[in-house]
Enzyme design. Structure first.
Site, mmCIF file in Angstrom:
data_model
loop_
_atom_site.group_PDB
_atom_site.id
_atom_site.type_symbol
_atom_site.label_atom_id
_atom_site.label_comp_id
_atom_site.label_asym_id
_atom_site.label_seq_id
_atom_site.Cartn_x
_atom_site.Cartn_y
_atom_site.Cartn_z
ATOM 1 N N GLU A 192 -4.285 0.326 -19.656
ATOM 2 C CA GLU A 192 -5.474 1.152 -19.902
ATOM 3 C C GLU A 192 -6.455 0.244 -20.534
ATOM 4 O OE1 GLU A 192 -4.610 5.662 -20.790
ATOM 5 O OE2 GLU A 192 -4.811 4.460 -22.711
ATOM 6 N N HIS A 236 19.485 -6.755 -9.154
ATOM 7 C CA HIS A 236 20.005 -6.184 -7.903
ATOM 8 C C HIS A 236 19.259 -5.204 -7.191
ATOM 9 C CE1 HIS A 236 23.868 -8.110 -9.257
ATOM 10 N NE2 HIS A 236 23.465 -8.149 -10.146
ATOM 11 N N LYS A 276 -7.888 14.420 -14.354
ATOM 12 C CA LYS A 276 -8.039 15.509 -15.194
ATOM 13 C C LYS A 276 -8.913 16.632 -14.766
ATOM 14 C CE LYS A 276 -6.751 13.533 -19.613
ATOM 15 N NZ LYS A 276 -7.015 13.331 -21.039
#
Length: 442
Positions: free
Chosen positions: A283, A304, A418
Site C-alpha cells: 500500500e 514443497h 469500494k
C-alpha cells in the site's frame, strides 16, 4: 538487536548500491524526522514509540485486564491495518494454531471479509461463552467492519441487554469525528484513539493494535520498549544503519529488474506478520505504476509448493528472510532401531539445528538459482525483538517510498473497488454508476 546480512545479495548489487543513494537517504531521513515530505501529515508513527499517550496506554492495560477477567472470547472487528498488525503480533508471540494459543480470552478477528460461512462459524462458537467486542474503524462506515459490527453488536445486546453490552464494547476510532465516534459517545462505550497522524498500516503500536495485543497477555510495555530502541538506533544516519542498507538494497534490486520481494520465515507463527508486511509495503509503494510486489512464504512448507518456481521460474524476485536466532524450546531427534526413514544420521541432533541447516541450504540454492537473499536476524520471539522488527520495517518502508519518489502514506487506489461495490449494492448517490457497471457485467 537486529542484524541485516546482505552477503547473499552482494553479487546482484552494484558496488555503489548504498553510496550512490546516501544523499537520497539523508533527504528521506530528514523528511521523516521533520514530517515535511509527501504525506508528512501521516508520519506521526516515526516518534510514536516514545511520544505515545501515556494516559491512554494505562487505560489500554486496564481495559485488557477487565476483558481478560470477564470474557472467554474477544471479537476484534476491523480490516486492513485495523487488524493485521494485532493479529501479526498475537500469532508471532503466541501460536499460529488457535487451539494452541495460550490466550485467555481467545481472540477472533471479524469484519475483514464478507463471508457468510465464516460469520456463522464464529457466531456458533460464541454460544454459551462470555465475550466482548473491540470495534476498530476511523470512520465507522467501511463496509466490511460496519456490517460485522451491526451483527455482533446485535448479538451482544441480545445476550447481555443494552446496558450490559455497552460495558463489553470497546471502540477504537477517530478522536473527534465520524459515525463510530458519534455512536460510541452516544452509547457510552469505552473509547480509544486512532491518531490522525498515523495511517492504518502504521498503527500497530497505537491503540489499534495494542488493545487486542494486551488482551492476549502480551507485555505491550516491552513491545514499545523494543520499538523505542529501534527508533533511537535507526534515526542515526550513515552507511551502517540497517534500515538504510535494506531500503537501498531493495531499491537497487528493483531498478536492476527485480519486481517481486518475497518475505520468508521458518516459523509458522510468522504467517500473519507476513500479511501485515505485505500491506505495509504494497500500500505504501504500489502506485504511479511503480513498486515491488510484496509476497510471503512459510518455509519449509512452501518449499514443497512454491519452491520450484522460486528456484527455476522467471528471475523477477528476491527474498528477504527473517530468522529467529533462538528457539523457545529444545527437541532432540530420537534414534530409530529400524531406521525405516533412513534418518538415523540425524539422531541425537536438535530439531533447531536441522531447521538452521535447511535454511542455509535453501538460501544457497536460491542464490545459485538467481534469487538474491537478504537475511534479517532477530534474537527470538519475544516482545522487545518483535517491537524492534516492527519499527525496522516501518522506518525502512518510509525511506523506501521516498527513494521510489512516491507518497508512501496515501492509498488512492483503494477507493476504486469500494466505489464499484457501493454502486452494485445500491448505495444512494451511485445510481448512474450502478447502471453502467451492471451493463458491463451483463
Amino acid at each position: 538487536m537486529l542484524k541485516l546480512d546482505l552477503s547473499n545479495a552482494s553479487s546482484f548489487l552494484p558496488q555503489d548500491y548504498l553510496t550512490s543513494r546516501m544523499d537520497a537517504l539523508e533527504k528521506a531521513r530528514v523528511m521523516l524526522a521533520e514530517h515535511n515530505g509527501p504525506g508528512g501529515d501521516f508520519t506521526g508513527w516515526v516518534r510514536l514509540p516514545v511520544d505515545y499517550d501515556k494516559e491512554e496506554f494505562a487505560r489500554i492495560q486496564a481495559a485488557a485486564e477487565k476483558i481478560r477477567a470477564d470474557s472467554d472470547v474477544l471479537v476484534v472487528i476491523g480490516i486492513g491495518g485495523s487488524y493485521l498488525g494485532a493479529r501479526a503480533v498475537i500469532e508471532l508471540l503466541g501460536s499460529a494454531d488457535h487451539k494452541l494459543a495460550p490466550n485467555k480470552p481467545e481472540i477472533f478477528f471479524a469484519g475483514n471479509g464478507l463471508s457468510t460461512d465464516a460469520m456463522c462459524e464464529l457466531m456458533d462458537y460464541l454460544e454459551g461463552k462470555d465475550w466482548s467486542i473491540n470495534i476498530i474503524s476511523k470512520s465507522g462506515t467501511t463496509t466490511e467492519p460496519a456490517v460485522a459490527f451491526r451483527i455482533f453488536k446485535n448479538l451482544l445486546e441480545e445476550k447481555y441487554g443494552k446496558e450490559g453490552a455497552r460495558k463489553r464494547i470497546y471502540a477504537t476510532t477517530d478522536a473527534h469525528k465520524g459515525a463510530l465516534k458519534g455512536l460510541a459517545d452516544g452509547e457510552g462505550y469505552e473509547e480509544f484513539v486512532v491518531p490522525d497522524a498515523v495511517g492504518g498500516r502504521f498503527s500497530v503500536l497505537t491503540a489499534v493494535g495494542l488493545l487486542p495485543i494486551a488482551c492476549a497477555g502480551i507485555d505491550i510495555a516491552a513491545l514499545m520498549e523494543g520499538a523505542a530502541q529501534a527508533m533511537e538506533e535507526l534515526a542515526r544516519p550513515g552507511a551502517d544503519n540497517p534500515a538504510w542498507q535494506y531500503a537501498a538494497a531493495r531499491h537497487a534490486l528493483y531498478t536492476g529488474g527485480k519486481k517481486v520481494e518475497i518475505l520468508a520465515a521458518y516459523e509458522p507463527s510468522f504467517r500473519f506478520f507476513g500479511e501485515w508486511w505485505k500491506q505495509l509495503y504494497g500500500e505504501s509503494e504500489g502506485k504511479e505504476g511503480k513498486g515491488l510486489f510484496p509476497a510471503s512464504v512459510e518455509f519449509t512448507a512452501d518449499l514443497h509448493s512454491m519452491g520450484q518456481y522460486i528456484q527455476e521460474g522467471e528471475r523477477l524476485m528476491f527474498e528477504t528472510v527473517v530468522r529467529f536466532d533462538k528457539s523457545r524450546g529444545s527437541i532432540t531427534i530420537p534414534h530409530d532401531p529400524d531406521n525405516v526413514d533412513g534418518l538415523n544420521f540425524l539422531a541425537g541432533k536438535e530439531l533447531s539445528f536441522v531447521a538452521e541447516q535447511a535454511m542455509r541450504g535453501t538460501l544457497l540454492a536460491h542464490v545459485d538459482g538467481g534469487v538474491p537473499n537478504l537475511v534479517v536476524t532477530v534474537p527470538g520471539r519475544c516482545e522487545k525483538s518483535v517491537g524492534w522488527l516492527i519499527y525496522f520495517f516501518e522506518y525502512a518502508c518510509g525511506l523506501s517510498g521516498y527513494l521510489l519518489e512516491v507518497n508512501p502514506f496515501n492509498q488512492p487506489g483503494v477507493e476504486a473497488y469500494k466505489n464499484n461495490m457501493y454502486a452494485l449494492l445500491g448505495k444512494p448517490g451511485y445510481e448512474d454508476r450502478k447502471a453502467e457497471l451492471e451493463a458491463r457485467l451483463g
